[in-house]
Design an enzyme around this catalytic site. Structure first.
Site, mmCIF file in Angstrom:
data_model
loop_
_atom_site.group_PDB
_atom_site.id
_atom_site.type_symbol
_atom_site.label_atom_id
_atom_site.label_comp_id
_atom_site.label_asym_id
_atom_site.label_seq_id
_atom_site.Cartn_x
_atom_site.Cartn_y
_atom_site.Cartn_z
ATOM 1 N N CYS A 13 0.811 -1.230 0.000
ATOM 2 C CA CYS A 13 0.000 0.000 0.000
ATOM 3 C C CYS A 13 0.839 1.272 0.000
ATOM 4 O O CYS A 13 1.882 1.343 0.649
ATOM 5 C CB CYS A 13 -0.892 0.040 1.227
ATOM 6 S SG CYS A 13 -2.007 -1.344 1.353
ATOM 7 N N ARG A 23 5.488 0.056 -5.757
ATOM 8 C CA ARG A 23 5.367 -0.718 -4.529
ATOM 9 C C ARG A 23 4.452 -1.929 -4.705
ATOM 10 O O ARG A 23 4.487 -2.847 -3.897
ATOM 11 C CB ARG A 23 4.820 0.161 -3.399
ATOM 12 C CG ARG A 23 5.736 1.307 -3.026
ATOM 13 C CD ARG A 23 5.032 2.315 -2.146
ATOM 14 N NE ARG A 23 4.737 1.792 -0.820
ATOM 15 C CZ ARG A 23 5.563 1.883 0.215
ATOM 16 N NH1 ARG A 23 6.721 2.463 0.076
ATOM 17 N NH2 ARG A 23 5.229 1.399 1.386
ATOM 18 N N TRP A 43 -2.734 -2.752 -1.704
ATOM 19 C CA TRP A 43 -2.274 -4.119 -2.001
ATOM 20 C C TRP A 43 -3.063 -5.015 -1.055
ATOM 21 O O TRP A 43 -2.872 -4.973 0.163
ATOM 22 C CB TRP A 43 -0.777 -4.225 -1.734
ATOM 23 C CG TRP A 43 -0.139 -5.487 -2.186
ATOM 24 C CD1 TRP A 43 0.301 -5.785 -3.437
ATOM 25 C CD2 TRP A 43 0.164 -6.629 -1.379
ATOM 26 N NE1 TRP A 43 0.862 -7.041 -3.461
ATOM 27 C CE2 TRP A 43 0.791 -7.585 -2.215
ATOM 28 C CE3 TRP A 43 -0.034 -6.945 -0.030
ATOM 29 C CZ2 TRP A 43 1.223 -8.826 -1.764
ATOM 30 C CZ3 TRP A 43 0.394 -8.176 0.431
ATOM 31 C CH2 TRP A 43 1.014 -9.102 -0.433
ATOM 32 N N ASN A 96 -1.946 1.929 5.545
ATOM 33 C CA ASN A 96 -0.988 0.924 5.105
ATOM 34 C C ASN A 96 -0.587 0.137 6.342
ATOM 35 O O ASN A 96 -0.150 0.713 7.327
ATOM 36 C CB ASN A 96 0.236 1.620 4.486
ATOM 37 C CG ASN A 96 1.387 0.655 4.229
ATOM 38 O OD1 ASN A 96 1.201 -0.552 4.215
ATOM 39 N ND2 ASN A 96 2.571 1.202 4.017
ATOM 40 N N GLY A 97 -0.764 -1.191 6.308
ATOM 41 C CA GLY A 97 -0.425 -2.011 7.468
ATOM 42 C C GLY A 97 -1.487 -3.070 7.678
ATOM 43 O O GLY A 97 -2.321 -3.306 6.797
ATOM 44 N N GLU A 130 19.507 -16.591 -6.111
ATOM 45 C CA GLU A 130 19.088 -15.263 -6.553
ATOM 46 C C GLU A 130 18.669 -15.295 -8.032
ATOM 47 O O GLU A 130 17.675 -14.669 -8.416
ATOM 48 C CB GLU A 130 20.228 -14.263 -6.303
ATOM 49 C CG GLU A 130 19.992 -12.855 -6.786
ATOM 50 C CD GLU A 130 18.752 -12.172 -6.219
ATOM 51 O OE1 GLU A 130 18.137 -12.681 -5.284
ATOM 52 O OE2 GLU A 130 18.386 -11.114 -6.758
ATOM 53 N N LYS A 179 14.924 -14.282 -9.384
ATOM 54 C CA LYS A 179 14.678 -13.254 -10.409
ATOM 55 C C LYS A 179 13.748 -13.808 -11.479
ATOM 56 O O LYS A 179 12.801 -13.169 -11.881
ATOM 57 C CB LYS A 179 15.982 -12.803 -11.086
ATOM 58 C CG LYS A 179 16.902 -11.919 -10.309
ATOM 59 C CD LYS A 179 16.388 -10.540 -10.017
ATOM 60 C CE LYS A 179 15.515 -10.484 -8.817
ATOM 61 N NZ LYS A 179 16.058 -10.351 -7.524
ATOM 62 N N GLU A 193 10.031 -14.492 -10.198
ATOM 63 C CA GLU A 193 9.172 -13.363 -9.822
ATOM 64 C C GLU A 193 8.710 -12.522 -11.008
ATOM 65 O O GLU A 193 7.627 -11.966 -10.971
ATOM 66 C CB GLU A 193 9.753 -12.516 -8.686
ATOM 67 C CG GLU A 193 11.012 -11.783 -8.956
ATOM 68 C CD GLU A 193 11.509 -11.004 -7.728
ATOM 69 O OE1 GLU A 193 10.740 -10.696 -6.829
ATOM 70 O OE2 GLU A 193 12.712 -10.689 -7.708
ATOM 71 N N HIS A 206 20.351 -35.671 -4.316
ATOM 72 C CA HIS A 206 19.504 -36.055 -3.187
ATOM 73 C C HIS A 206 18.032 -35.794 -3.473
ATOM 74 O O HIS A 206 17.231 -35.722 -2.537
ATOM 75 C CB HIS A 206 19.978 -35.326 -1.926
ATOM 76 C CG HIS A 206 21.395 -35.638 -1.587
ATOM 77 N ND1 HIS A 206 21.766 -36.822 -0.991
ATOM 78 C CD2 HIS A 206 22.537 -34.961 -1.817
ATOM 79 C CE1 HIS A 206 23.087 -36.838 -0.841
ATOM 80 N NE2 HIS A 206 23.573 -35.717 -1.347
ATOM 81 N N LYS A 211 6.932 -4.078 -3.850
ATOM 82 C CA LYS A 211 8.340 -3.707 -3.715
ATOM 83 C C LYS A 211 8.751 -3.644 -2.257
ATOM 84 O O LYS A 211 9.805 -4.119 -1.872
ATOM 85 C CB LYS A 211 8.567 -2.356 -4.406
ATOM 86 C CG LYS A 211 9.997 -1.868 -4.349
ATOM 87 C CD LYS A 211 10.914 -2.778 -5.145
ATOM 88 C CE LYS A 211 12.363 -2.337 -5.099
ATOM 89 N NZ LYS A 211 13.247 -3.437 -5.563
HETATM 90 C C1 AGP Z 1 13.583 -9.233 -4.710
HETATM 91 O O1 AGP Z 1 13.638 -9.266 -6.092
HETATM 92 C C2 AGP Z 1 12.293 -9.204 -4.095
HETATM 93 N N1 AGP Z 1 11.287 -8.572 -4.783
HETATM 94 C C3 AGP Z 1 12.179 -9.411 -2.614
HETATM 95 O O2 AGP Z 1 12.588 -10.718 -2.369
HETATM 96 C C4 AGP Z 1 12.933 -8.449 -1.654
HETATM 97 O O3 AGP Z 1 14.301 -8.656 -1.783
HETATM 98 C C5 AGP Z 1 12.460 -8.699 -0.221
HETATM 99 O O4 AGP Z 1 11.103 -8.402 -0.130
HETATM 100 C C6 AGP Z 1 13.245 -7.925 0.802
HETATM 101 O O5 AGP Z 1 13.112 -6.559 0.615
HETATM 102 P P1 AGP Z 1 14.052 -5.517 1.326
HETATM 103 O O6 AGP Z 1 15.437 -5.756 0.835
HETATM 104 O O7 AGP Z 1 13.511 -4.193 0.918
HETATM 105 O O8 AGP Z 1 13.955 -5.755 2.802
#
Ligand code: AGP
Length: 614
Positions: free
Chosen positions: A2, A27, A75, A101-102, A487, A491, A494, A510, A609
């Protein structure tokens, strides 16, 4: 997650609020809305499911004129994304409007109590409970709006950043925060309110960051007033914002993600700048230097983070254990905060967060701080909640990251963690001056090496065409390349929505090897390090089962080239920094596959975000 925007002053509010909502789109959200108080006191609300563009279309046929307003991107957490659940929410009388927001954890019990008092609800949200409660308190006691807001917040369990406006009161906004971000912009005869500074930057560089539990009154007649939950006046500290509009634009790139990938030669320089002495022999991190006793005395170090930041933390663990000879644990902040971990005075906790607002990481920091640990932050956003909740830290200084998929923040985090490990290692006497000087050489070479990788981005774009229709991907690596594999997989999943898993290469046998067939692309990071030969064996095992190998190799590699189906070359560096270089082509691979599939790269479905709810 949000986004909140507010304006009160001498200009028309709606254009400022709409521009602010666009700034906060990164966001992640699924509906948007606005409430404006007109000069005659009328409260006008307009909201809809979907994008801010849709809200703008709707607002064009509604009267949203007025110089006081609040607006929101939602959101969904409680209740599906629809017009009804979009913010702002109004009180039963229609006299108050709120954005939030929250998450309010005790919303169900409060709702039940209010329903028993005859209050009807129009949405499924936890937010509506707050505005009804404010009105209930005011109706019953006849108190002022701010007292009613304070009273209502006192009943809530959870996290909030809220802003409230009132019918008939065209000169005031009341806002408050607890565990959710909120920034106030201070202009000439006007105030701005937002979840982060991006909607504010084009109007003023003077900002106030309200502390947790504070209530802010923005009034045209009385100016800015900050009080705590008990009603005591709190000091107002105006800070200077260091952010420019050009940093927030796409600069000719089709997506923020691509722009941010291409910014990395510069952002790594920014992360290193001023932290290496002129003789290139010493790393100087003021947060370590000023707290040397904490790092010298540390029995162990615990790293807390989420998502990409957690992956950087894993690399940090390997670096710190190797260079500082102190035990390190890396924890998902969401697990750490709820499992009653052993944390004692003398422990050092490193919190890694790009946004500095991730709810779980913030809660983990607060818990560890409460138990006497020394908290060191590795954040990007200056003045963010986590940065302020830590004792000390080192910013990564990579500039605003807007694409939901983190790219330049990851490489900045790994760069800063490398410098942290070197600085602490030198302090503890566990690495030599020669070792540090050699690593500084590698650090300083990174920007040029990344630029070299980016100059061949078209090759990765071509490669991506072969895999647009893959349904699953595996990413493998060993040692420092294992977190880079995690990582890379994150990427891809997502932004392309292709199922992708990262694994330590040796773990294949395994279980996951059962998945390998001729349909399965397997990305293997096979740079030359202590486990290079072992990684080659893992590649052979996959080839023997028909898997298609995309290998990330050193530019002069000859062995893997002969076995893999495709290779992506990167320059040679030390094993510790290989994840920085390996991650760049993997960011590009994910990006191009997602673009080929027509995905909304910067705003992938369901993702936010800044994850400001747990
Ligand atoms: C990364 O591509 C993500 N969208 C997500 O995993 C992000 O890294 C995570 O939410 C942590 O966010 P921050 O680094 O702002 O704490």
């Amino acid at each position: 997650m949000c986004g909140i925007v507010g304006y009160i002053g001498w200009r028309e509010a709606w254009p400022i609020l709409a521009a602010g909502l666009h700034r906060l789109e990164y966001r992640g959200y699924d509906s948007a809305g606005v409430a404006v108080v007109a000069a005659d006191g009328e409260l006008k609300v307009c909201k809809s499911r979907g994008r801010v563009d849709e809200l703008e279309r709707m607002a064009a046929s509604h009267d949203v004129t007025g110089r006081v307003g609040i607006a929101h991107t939602r959101w969904a957490t409680h209740g599906e994304p629809n017009d009804r659940n979009a913010h702002p929410h109004c009180s039963a009388s229609g006299g108050l409007a709120i954005i939030h927001n929250g998450i309010i954890e005790n919303h169900a019990v409060l709702r039940e109590a209010l329903e028993a008092e005859g209050y009807g609800f129009r949405s499924d949200t936890d937010t509506e409970v707050i505005v009804q409660l404010i009105e209930y308190i005011r109706d019953r006691s006849g108190c002022s709006l701010i007292e009613a807001v304070r009273g209502a917040l006192g009943e809530l369990v959870g996290a909030w950043a809220v802003a409230v406006v009132e019918r008939g009161e065209a000169g005031r906004i009341i806002a408050a925060r607890k565990s959710s971000p909120l920034v106030v912009g201070v202009g000439e005869g006007e105030f701005f309110l937002a979840s982060d500074a991006t909607p504010i930057v084009e109007y003023t560089d003077r900002v106030v960051y309200p502390a947790d539990g504070q209530i802010v009154e923005l009034s045209l007649a009385e100016g800015l007033r900050v009080t705590d939950m008990a009603g005591n006046e709190a000091g107002v500290e105006i800070e200077q914002l260091r952010l420019s509009i050009s940093q927030l634009e796409k600069g000719g790139y089709p997506h923020f993600m691509l722009k941010e990938i291409f910014e990395q030669p510069g952002t790594v320089v920014d992360a290193i700048r001023g932290r290496v002495d002129a003789g290139l022999s010493e790393v100087v991190l003021s947060g370590v230097r000023d707290n040397r006793e904490r790092f010298l005395g540390a029995r162990r170090i615990v790293i807390v983070a989420c998502g990409t930041s957690w992956h950087a933390g894993l690399i940090g663990e390997y670096m710190i254990e190797e260079m500082c000879r102190v035990p390190v644990e890396v924890e998902y902040a969401s697990e750490f905060r709820y499992r009653d971990p052993v944390i004692e005075p003398g422990d050092v906790v490193i919190a890694i967060s790009q946004s500095g607002e991730t709810a779980d990481t913030l809660a983990a920091v607060e818990m560890a701080r409460g138990r006497g640990a020394f908290i060191f932050g590795v954040c990007n956003v200056v003045g963010s909640s986590i940065a302020r909740a830590t004792h000390s830290g080192a910013y990564i200084h990579v500039g605003p990251e807007t694409g939901v998929a983190s790219t330049k923040a990851f490489t900045g985090q790994v760069t800063v963690l490398m410098m942290l490990a070197l600085a602490v290692g030198r302090l503890r006497g566990s690495v030599t001056a020669e070792f540090v000087a050699d690593k500084i050489k590698h650090l300083c070479a990174l920007p040029g090496q990344i630029a070299g990788i980016l100059s061949r981005a078209a090759e990765v774009a071509d490669l991506a065409k072969n895999f647009t229709y893959a349904r699953n991907f595996l990413y493998l690596g060993r040692g420092y390349s294992y977190p880079a594999a995690l990582e890379g997989a994150l990427k891809l999943k997502e932004i392309s929505y292709i199922h992708a898993e990262g694994y330590p290469a040796a773990e294949m046998k395994h279980g996951p090897i059962a998945l390998v067939d001729s349909e399965m692309p397997v990305v293997v990071i096979a740079t030359t390090d202590g486990v290079y030969e072992k990684t080659i064996n893992n590649i052979r095992e996959i080839k023997a089962r028909g898997g298609r190998i995309i290998a990330v190799v050193d530019h002069d590699d000859t062995v893997v080239r002969g076995i893999a189906d495709h290779v992506i070359e990167i320059p040679r560096t030390c094993p510790h920094l290989a994840p920085v270089l390996a991650s760049v082509p993997l960011q590009l691979l994910a990006y191009h596959i997602a673009v080929n599939k027509g995905r909304d790269v910067d705003r992938p479905r369901n993702l936010a975000k800044s994850v400001t709810v747990e």
